[in-house]
Design an enzyme around this catalytic site. Structure first.
Site, mmCIF file in Angstrom:
data_model
loop_
_atom_site.group_PDB
_atom_site.id
_atom_site.type_symbol
_atom_site.label_atom_id
_atom_site.label_comp_id
_atom_site.label_asym_id
_atom_site.label_seq_id
_atom_site.Cartn_x
_atom_site.Cartn_y
_atom_site.Cartn_z
ATOM 1 N N SER A 272 0.824 -1.219 0.000
ATOM 2 C CA SER A 272 0.000 0.000 0.000
ATOM 3 C C SER A 272 0.855 1.264 0.000
ATOM 4 C CB SER A 272 -0.966 0.008 1.181
ATOM 5 O OG SER A 272 -0.294 -0.241 2.395
ATOM 6 N N HIS A 302 -1.939 -8.881 1.873
ATOM 7 C CA HIS A 302 -1.640 -7.625 2.590
ATOM 8 C C HIS A 302 -2.824 -7.332 3.529
ATOM 9 C CE1 HIS A 302 0.113 -3.838 3.451
ATOM 10 N NE2 HIS A 302 -0.196 -3.154 2.369
ATOM 11 N N HIS A 349 5.548 -12.804 7.430
ATOM 12 C CA HIS A 349 5.779 -11.408 7.016
ATOM 13 C C HIS A 349 6.991 -11.343 6.107
ATOM 14 C CE1 HIS A 349 6.240 -7.037 7.223
ATOM 15 N NE2 HIS A 349 4.954 -7.054 7.542
ATOM 16 N N ARG A 358 2.528 -4.967 16.758
ATOM 17 C CA ARG A 358 1.148 -4.490 16.580
ATOM 18 C C ARG A 358 0.164 -5.589 17.013
ATOM 19 N NH1 ARG A 358 1.451 -3.007 10.352
ATOM 20 N NH2 ARG A 358 2.315 -5.114 10.414
ATOM 21 N N ASP A 404 -2.569 -8.545 11.386
ATOM 22 C CA ASP A 404 -3.913 -8.957 10.980
ATOM 23 C C ASP A 404 -4.432 -10.163 11.761
ATOM 24 O OD1 ASP A 404 -4.065 -6.983 8.917
ATOM 25 O OD2 ASP A 404 -2.624 -8.186 7.799
HETATM 26 N N1 CMX Z 1 1.084 -19.873 5.588
HETATM 27 C C1 CMX Z 1 1.520 -20.748 4.653
HETATM 28 N N2 CMX Z 1 2.596 -20.514 3.873
HETATM 29 C C2 CMX Z 1 3.277 -19.377 4.086
HETATM 30 C C3 CMX Z 1 2.920 -18.465 5.076
HETATM 31 C C4 CMX Z 1 1.756 -18.727 5.834
HETATM 32 N N3 CMX Z 1 1.282 -17.881 6.743
HETATM 33 N N4 CMX Z 1 3.801 -17.435 5.054
HETATM 34 C C5 CMX Z 1 4.683 -17.696 4.070
HETATM 35 N N5 CMX Z 1 4.357 -18.870 3.471
HETATM 36 C C6 CMX Z 1 4.973 -19.467 2.296
HETATM 37 C C7 CMX Z 1 4.839 -18.498 1.134
HETATM 38 O O1 CMX Z 1 3.538 -18.609 0.524
HETATM 39 C C8 CMX Z 1 5.979 -18.950 0.245
HETATM 40 O O2 CMX Z 1 5.594 -20.132 -0.421
HETATM 41 P P1 CMX Z 1 5.956 -20.389 -1.980
HETATM 42 O O3 CMX Z 1 7.448 -20.279 -2.062
HETATM 43 O O4 CMX Z 1 5.425 -21.737 -2.247
HETATM 44 O O5 CMX Z 1 5.262 -19.299 -2.751
HETATM 45 C C9 CMX Z 1 7.063 -19.313 1.258
HETATM 46 O O6 CMX Z 1 6.362 -19.601 2.475
HETATM 47 C C10 CMX Z 1 8.075 -18.238 1.512
HETATM 48 O O7 CMX Z 1 7.420 -17.092 1.985
HETATM 49 P P2 CMX Z 1 8.203 -16.031 2.879
HETATM 50 O O8 CMX Z 1 9.472 -15.665 2.183
HETATM 51 O O9 CMX Z 1 8.273 -16.518 4.277
HETATM 52 O O10 CMX Z 1 7.182 -14.827 2.907
HETATM 53 P P3 CMX Z 1 6.841 -13.784 1.733
HETATM 54 O O11 CMX Z 1 7.659 -12.573 1.972
HETATM 55 O O12 CMX Z 1 6.904 -14.406 0.405
HETATM 56 O O13 CMX Z 1 5.321 -13.478 2.057
HETATM 57 C C11 CMX Z 1 3.440 -12.945 3.358
HETATM 58 C C12 CMX Z 1 4.942 -12.727 3.177
HETATM 59 C C13 CMX Z 1 2.937 -12.014 4.451
HETATM 60 C C14 CMX Z 1 2.719 -12.588 2.061
HETATM 61 C C15 CMX Z 1 3.188 -14.423 3.748
HETATM 62 O O14 CMX Z 1 3.801 -14.702 4.983
HETATM 63 C C16 CMX Z 1 1.722 -14.796 3.804
HETATM 64 O O15 CMX Z 1 1.143 -15.127 2.758
HETATM 65 N N6 CMX Z 1 1.083 -14.714 5.009
HETATM 66 C C17 CMX Z 1 -0.342 -14.959 5.122
HETATM 67 C C18 CMX Z 1 -1.119 -13.729 4.645
HETATM 68 C C19 CMX Z 1 -0.979 -12.597 5.625
HETATM 69 O O16 CMX Z 1 -1.163 -12.761 6.820
HETATM 70 N N7 CMX Z 1 -0.712 -11.383 5.111
HETATM 71 C C20 CMX Z 1 -0.679 -10.165 5.920
HETATM 72 C C21 CMX Z 1 0.720 -9.570 6.095
HETATM 73 C C22 CMX Z 1 0.669 -8.290 6.900
HETATM 74 C C23 CMX Z 1 0.037 -7.164 6.119
HETATM 75 O O17 CMX Z 1 0.643 -6.747 5.113
HETATM 76 O O18 CMX Z 1 -1.066 -6.732 6.440
#
Ligand code: CMX
Length: 471
Positions: A272, A302, A349, A358, A404
């Site tokens: 964002s 996000h 994250h 938070r 979140d």
């Molecule tokens: N559940 C399952 N798998 C997860 C995970 C979770 N909570 N967090 C990371 N992973 C997976 C990723 O999908 C990725 O898999 P692939 O390689 O198969 O695509 C792998 O682990 C590596 O991810 P990472 O390097 O640890 O994390 P990223 O920087 O790629 O992604 C985030 C960060 C937040 C998008 C991810 O942790 C996620 O999808 N979390 C769940 C959604 C969420 O809570 N988002 C809110 C974040 C806060 C905000 O911005 O508001």
């Protein structure tokens, strides 16, 4: 207070402010009559100093770029300037150098309140200076003055079908407000570059002031048969917002103040903030830029994750036929979710490597006001089991909860059960950080963003030529 060694211009200003004691304080109070002149004074010096810093150190290397970073969402690749906040992977967010626990003590509160007023964090992010009570009162009054929303914006919202997601309605409403942009109209008439920041400041202040009215209108339209509630007079930004949503309750006002403060900013690279900054770099006004930021916030990875957390819990309860799941049942549902190739919402994250402060701030609020709440208990049970499971999956960098994971439970406790509205609240808060930064960026004269991109053929050729030269 952590002000012994100032690390940059903004911190130095803070240091001066405090070391000069009462004289500076009262000077600031009189300055609070005009946040704009205070900002103008600070930013003029800062922009000149920064220009010199860059000129003197133009070739300073800030890191190297690897192929995996280019394919990996540019994680860890420094590529932009954000003054409002900085995220530490272990410790979490600091707004102008201050952590959330520090700000809970240092920012002014409402009368009879314990939570910081978000007016204060905006003041801090914009100027680098901790506001006084007078400063936040000034901002509450200023935003009330600027909060009138033109009728056509409500018509745009009313024209949306009932099934339009509240974030779609919010983003469209912000675009509809663009008719009011002072930057756009002044630019059209001819505006000197050095004056860009002035209408940007005005647009940012006006947009922030109007957001609670727009967001609460969407809430009442979607879930209360368009039965709208008129704003209060003389209230702070958060309690007025809660009131217009239909909540005249001290605890809801306190939750809103906390919520709107902690979601305000998370340095510059999150979707964002980055989307707002990127669109703004083309000299798009605050309305165009912030609408873009909201569109990014609406993604489930996000800001939309706050609704996904509650949807996930409801799915779990549905599967069990209702009631509170045991820890064993949560563990099974986590494994099921992962086996279906889905993420566990609210966990992980891109930068953080520890529990998000938070999340902790919200948990503390819940322990104080709703220690026996059913959904909060489920959230805490999830917190007890999920990190251990996610830590066993090698590719996951951070198994800990983010902001979140907790927010929905607090809202539901007070009756804000419509989970598809949760991200709208996040969006209203996020305006504070991204619009403060947009105003700073415009005042600094940051250029249009245009990173390079490459094709995979280009990479293959580069790899081939590197191998040849190594032989
Ligand atoms: N559940 C399952 N798998 C997860 C995970 C979770 N909570 N967090 C990371 N992973 C997976 C990723 O999908 C990725 O898999 P692939 O390689 O198969 O695509 C792998 O682990 C590596 O991810 P990472 O390097 O640890 O994390 P990223 O920087 O790629 O992604 C985030 C960060 C937040 C998008 C991810 O942790 C996620 O999808 N979390 C769940 C959604 C969420 O809570 N988002 C809110 C974040 C806060 C905000 O911005 O508001």
């Amino acid at each position: 207070m952590k002000l012994k060694s100032a690390k940059n211009y903004w911190e130095m200003e803070q240091l001066n402010h405090y070391t000069c004691g009462n004289i500076k304080n009262s000077a600031l109070q009189s300055m609070s009559l005009s946040l704009k002149s205070l900002f103008s004074e600070k930013i003029t010096t800062y922009a000149a100093e920064t220009k010199q810093l860059v000129a003197d150190n133009a070739n300073l290397k800030l890191g190297e770029i690897t192929l995996s970073q280019v394919f990996g969402g540019m994680k860890g690749m420094v590529g932009m300037i954000t003054e409002t906040s900085k995220l530490d992977p272990e410790e979490g967010i600091r707004f102008r150098g201050y952590s959330i626990p520090e700000l809970k003590n240092l920012l002014p509160k409402a009368e009879n309140g314990n939570e910081p007023l978000p007016e204060g964090i905006f003041f801090l992010m914009l100027t680098g200076i901790l506001p006084t009570e007078e400063d936040v009162k000034f901002l509450s009054a200023e935003w009330e003055k600027r909060s009138v929303v033109p009728d056509h914006v409500f018509k745009v919202i009313d024209a949306m079908p009932a099934h339009a997601h509240p974030m779609t309605q919010l983003s469209a409403a912000v675009l509809a407000l663009e008719t009011e942009s002072e930057f756009a109209s002044k630019y059209e008439k001819g505006l000197n570059k050095k004056d860009y920041w002035d209408p940007m400041f005005e647009d940012s202040m006006n947009l922030i002031a109007r957001l609670p009215r727009v967001a609460s209108y969407i809430y009442r339209k979607c879930y209360f048969n368009n039965n709208q509630i008129e704003p209060l007079k003389g209230a702070d930004w958060s309690s007025n917002f809660a009131h217009m949503m239909g909540f005249d309750n001290h605890e809801v006002s306190e939750l809103m103040r906390l919520y709107l403060t902690i979601h305000a900013d998370h340095e510059g690279g999150n979707v964002s903030a980055h989307a707002t900054h990127l669109v703004g770099s083309a000299l798009s006004d605050a309305y165009f830029s912030f609408s873009a930021g909201l569109n990014g916030l609406a993604g489930p990875l996000h800001g939309l994750a706050n609704q996904e957390v509650i949807r996930w819990i409801l799915d779990l309860q549905k599967e069990l036929g209702g009631g509170a799941p045991s820890k064993e049942q949560i563990v099974q549902f986590v494994h099921k979710t992962l086996s279906e190739g889905k993420v566990i919402p609210g966990y992980g994250h891109a930068v953080l490597r520890k529990t998000d402060p938070r999340f902790t701030a919200q948990m503390e609020f819940a322990k104080k006001y709703m220690p026996d709440d059913d959904i909060c208990s489920i959230i805490w049970n999830i917190y007890d089991v999920v990190p251990e499971i996610l830590s066993t999956i090698k590719k996951i960098q951070n198994p800990w909860p983010n902001v979140d994971a907790h927010s929905g439970a607090l809202l539901i406790h007070y009756g804000i059960k419509q989970y598809d509205f949760f991200t709208v609240l996040f969006g209203v808060s996020r305006s504070l950080g991204v619009l403060a930064q947009l105003t700073i960026s415009r005042a600094m004269g940051l250029p249009i963003e245009r990173p390079g991109s490459i094709t995979s053929t280009w990479i293959k050729n580069k790899v081939a030529s590197t191998q040849i030269s190594e032989k």
